[in-house]
Design a protein around this motif. Structure first.
Motif, PDB file in Angstrom:
ATOM      1  N   ALA A   1       6.974   2.048   1.131  1.00 51.12           N
ATOM      2  CA  ALA A   1       8.081   1.112   1.683  1.00 51.12           C
ATOM      3  C   ALA A   1       7.700   1.762   3.315  1.00 51.12           C
ATOM      4  N   ARG A   2       7.732   2.484   3.754  1.00 48.38           N
ATOM      5  CA  ARG A   2       6.626   3.212   4.816  1.00 48.38           C
ATOM      6  C   ARG A   2       5.801   1.952   5.877  1.00 48.38           C
ATOM      7  N   ALA A   3       4.848   1.788   4.689  1.00 47.57           N
ATOM      8  CA  ALA A   3       3.436   0.541   5.159  1.00 47.57           C
ATOM      9  C   ALA A   3       4.156  -0.171   5.329  1.00 47.57           C
ATOM     10  N   THR A   4       5.194  -1.285   4.643  1.00 48.39           N
ATOM     11  CA  THR A   4       5.425  -1.892   5.088  1.00 48.39           C
ATOM     12  C   THR A   4       6.387  -2.856   5.686  1.00 48.39           C
ATOM     13  N   THR A   5       6.932  -1.452   6.658  1.00 44.14           N
ATOM     14  CA  THR A   5       7.796  -1.843   7.847  1.00 44.14           C
ATOM     15  C   THR A   5       7.389  -1.880   8.575  1.00 44.14           C
ATOM     16  N   GLU A   6       5.903  -0.792   8.567  1.00 43.77           N
ATOM     17  CA  GLU A   6       5.262  -0.719   9.386  1.00 43.77           C
ATOM     18  C   GLU A   6       4.715  -2.951   9.941  1.00 43.77           C
TER      19      GLU A   6
END
Length: 151
Positions: free
Chosen positions: A98-103
């Motif tokens: 989820a963090r990678a997607t947000t970035e």
């Protein structure tokens, strides 16, 4: 615009760029009898396929707008695929994914805003060269998002 064409033709003639062209020395046929005294410049511009700058700018604006819309559409599809992936991931991997997607989403958003800024600079340049009725309104990212969703 017509003064610019007249000036371009004069410069081309002075540089010898208009010599030895097909039809050189032949009388120019008045293909627009209702035109004013600039009919010859119009005829030469039309015959030489001279395109006014604002027409080229319109083409560039349309091409860039289409590329941004395609990028928005591809990113929306990517986000949809990522949502499906996140749904199926084991719990211990969801937070990192989820963090990678947000970035990535933030990076793409920044790239799109930059591309839109460049596009609106072209729109402003175009609008300086055309009368009010031919002007293009500045484009907003939300408007392009809506267009990408409709298409």
């Amino acid at each position: 615009m017509e003064r610019r064409i007249d000036e371009e033709l004069r410069l081309l003639a002075e540089m010898g760029e208009l010599s030895k062209l097909p039809g050189e020395g032949a009388p120019i046929i008045d293909d627009d009898p209702g035109a004013d005294e600039r009919w010859a410049a119009r005829h030469l511009a039309k015959s030489a396929d001279l395109t006014p700058e604002f027409v080229e700018l319109r083409r560039e604006i349309a091409g860039r707008r289409d590329r941004i819309v395609r990028r928005l559409r591809a990113h929306r599809e990517w986000l949809s695929d990522r949502a499906a992936l996140l749904h199926d991931l084991p719990a211990e991997r969801i937070l990192d994914a989820a963090r990678a997607t947000t970035e990535v989403d933030a990076r793409v958003e920044s790239e799109l805003r930059s591309a839109l800024g460049e596009l609106n600079a072209l729109v402003a340049r175009h609008n300086l060269k055309v009368p009010l009725g031919l002007q293009i309104p500045p484009l907003a990212l939300q408007h392009l998002r809506e267009r990408s969703e409709r298409d």
